[in-house]
Write an enzyme that holds these catalytic residues in place. Structure first.
Site, mmCIF file in Angstrom:
data_model
loop_
_atom_site.group_PDB
_atom_site.id
_atom_site.type_symbol
_atom_site.label_atom_id
_atom_site.label_comp_id
_atom_site.label_asym_id
_atom_site.label_seq_id
_atom_site.Cartn_x
_atom_site.Cartn_y
_atom_site.Cartn_z
ATOM 1 N N ARG A 261 0.926 -1.171 -0.060
ATOM 2 C CA ARG A 261 0.009 0.112 -0.033
ATOM 3 C C ARG A 261 0.947 1.311 -0.178
ATOM 4 N NH1 ARG A 261 0.123 2.075 5.205
ATOM 5 N NH2 ARG A 261 0.057 0.565 7.005
ATOM 6 N N HIS A 265 -2.199 3.758 6.107
ATOM 7 C CA HIS A 265 -3.156 2.811 6.517
ATOM 8 C C HIS A 265 -4.717 3.290 6.193
ATOM 9 C CE1 HIS A 265 -5.068 -0.800 8.631
ATOM 10 N NE2 HIS A 265 -5.626 0.050 9.227
ATOM 11 N N TYR A 274 6.753 5.038 10.747
ATOM 12 C CA TYR A 274 7.170 3.732 10.733
ATOM 13 C C TYR A 274 7.922 3.061 9.417
ATOM 14 C CZ TYR A 274 2.427 2.934 8.849
ATOM 15 O OH TYR A 274 1.293 2.876 8.261
#
Length: 370
Positions: A261, A265, A274
């Site tokens: 992706r 998210h 992250y």
């Protein structure tokens, strides 16, 4: 095809197209006509543009929290095109492409605008309502598949979920049940590398996610999820295996679609916390749309003129969906209707309070105060 395609190790990833669009496995190229291939490409482009528009609307306060699909168009369109029109789809919340492939209704946008009624229109497409809780839909999908088998209903059930769902108990219970009762189910694990901020390697010690199928007595296969033709070929074969016992006993299949992706998210997430940009750019080199377009150009299916025509149609369609959804006017009292079978005293009190405000000030004034 349904048997030979799965005659490999779970870590032997299936690919049909290279990142540059060249053919890696001629024997696996699906026999599809030019119009069908062009329609797949159009829907993949639609997905990407739809994603951009939804994120823009969310940033403007015109849409609620939204889950981006960018980078996963090949998996979603390729797998859905491989199904029969009346096969049942049960998905998590990121697989908007499954709906695009089935003619996305304008009501779908209502859900992301905060109206639960937006889920209702999906039933006409043989799609279960989207599922926000991780993995909870999997036992229901297997139950539906088992009921279809008992009723002699010749339809497959395809369940989509993310890599993070494999850490949930519902995943294991669903696949165990499917293996024991030979339900006509195809499990598509959209392994996009991250479950919010948790990388795949922290989800499991298994070498792959596909190998988990062996614990439940059926086959698992790993596929390049950014290759729409590979996803089509594998899903088509898995569907045949789930329904047609001509070559042996009908069995479910676990497909691990390895992809990425590009975005967050959800629109409430910041992936820069992250992961680094270099990782994202490495995966962009495998972009499913660019890859498919290069292949279709080489086959004479696409040229600049047809792509321009496709892009124009996409813009018009998405604008129409947004305009119609934003014209929708809901009744605020509906929020109380399905909270409980019988309204609690507290709920009844809140409903009466809202009604008093509406009678005193009117809905337009209440909305203005917000």
């Amino acid at each position: 095809m349904a048997r030979t395609l799965f005659d490999r190790k779970p870590d032997d990833r299936i690919e049909v197209l290279a990142p540059d669009g060249s053919v890696l496995a001629p024997g696996l190229v699906p026999d599809l006509g030019s119009d069908w291939l062009a329609a797949m490409y159009r829907d993949m482009r639609f997905c990407r543009r739809f994603d951009e528009r939804m994120i823009s609307l969310q940033r403007q306060g015109r849409l609620g929290t939204y889950s981006s699909l960018a980078g996963q168009e090949g998996s979603q369109i390729g797998s859905t095109y491989a199904l029969a029109d009346d096969d049942v789809i049960s998905y998590q919340y990121r697989e908007h492409g499954a709906l695009v492939a089935r003619g996305m209704p304008w009501e779908y946008l209502l859900y992301w605008m905060g109206h639960e009624a937006g889920n209702a229109a999906l039933a006409d497409l043989d799609v279960f309502p989207l599922n926000i809780t991780i993995g909870d839909h999997l036992p229901h999908a297997v139950g539906w598949a088992w009921a279809a088998k008992l009723a002699g209903d010749d339809r497959a059930t395809v369940a989509h979920f993310g890599d993070g769902a494999t850490s949930e108990g519902d995943f294991h219970e669903a696949l165990n049940f499917a293996g024991v009762f030979d339900t006509p189910a195809v499990f598509v694990c959209n392994n996009n590398g991250w479950a919010i901020s948790i990388p795949r390697e922290r989800q499991t010690a298994s070498e792959t996610l596909a190998v988990k199928a062996s614990a439940y007595g059926f086959e698992g296969v790993q596929v390049d999820g950014m290759d729409p033709l590979a996803m089509y070929a594998v899903t088509r074969a898995a569907r045949e295996k789930a329904l047609d016992p001509a070559e042996g006993e009908a069995r479910p299949t676990l497909i691990e679609a390895v992809q990425y992706r590009y975005g967050a998210h959800t629109t409430a997430d910041d992936p820069s916390n992250y992961r680094d940009d270099e990782e994202v750019e490495r995966w962009r080199e495998r972009d499913p749309i660019d890859r498919f377009e290069a292949y279709l150009r080489s086959e004479g299916v696409l040229d600049d003129g047809r792509i321009e025509e496709i892009e124009g149609g996409i813009e018009e369609s998405i604008t129409g969906l947004v305009d119609r959804a934003e014209e929708f006017v809901s009744d605020p009292a509906e929020m109380f209707e399905h909270a409980f079978e019988e309204p609690t005293p507290r709920l009844a009190e809140q409903r009466e309070y809202l009604q008093g405000l509406r009678e005193r000030y009117g809905d337009e004034a209440l909305l203005a105060d917000e």
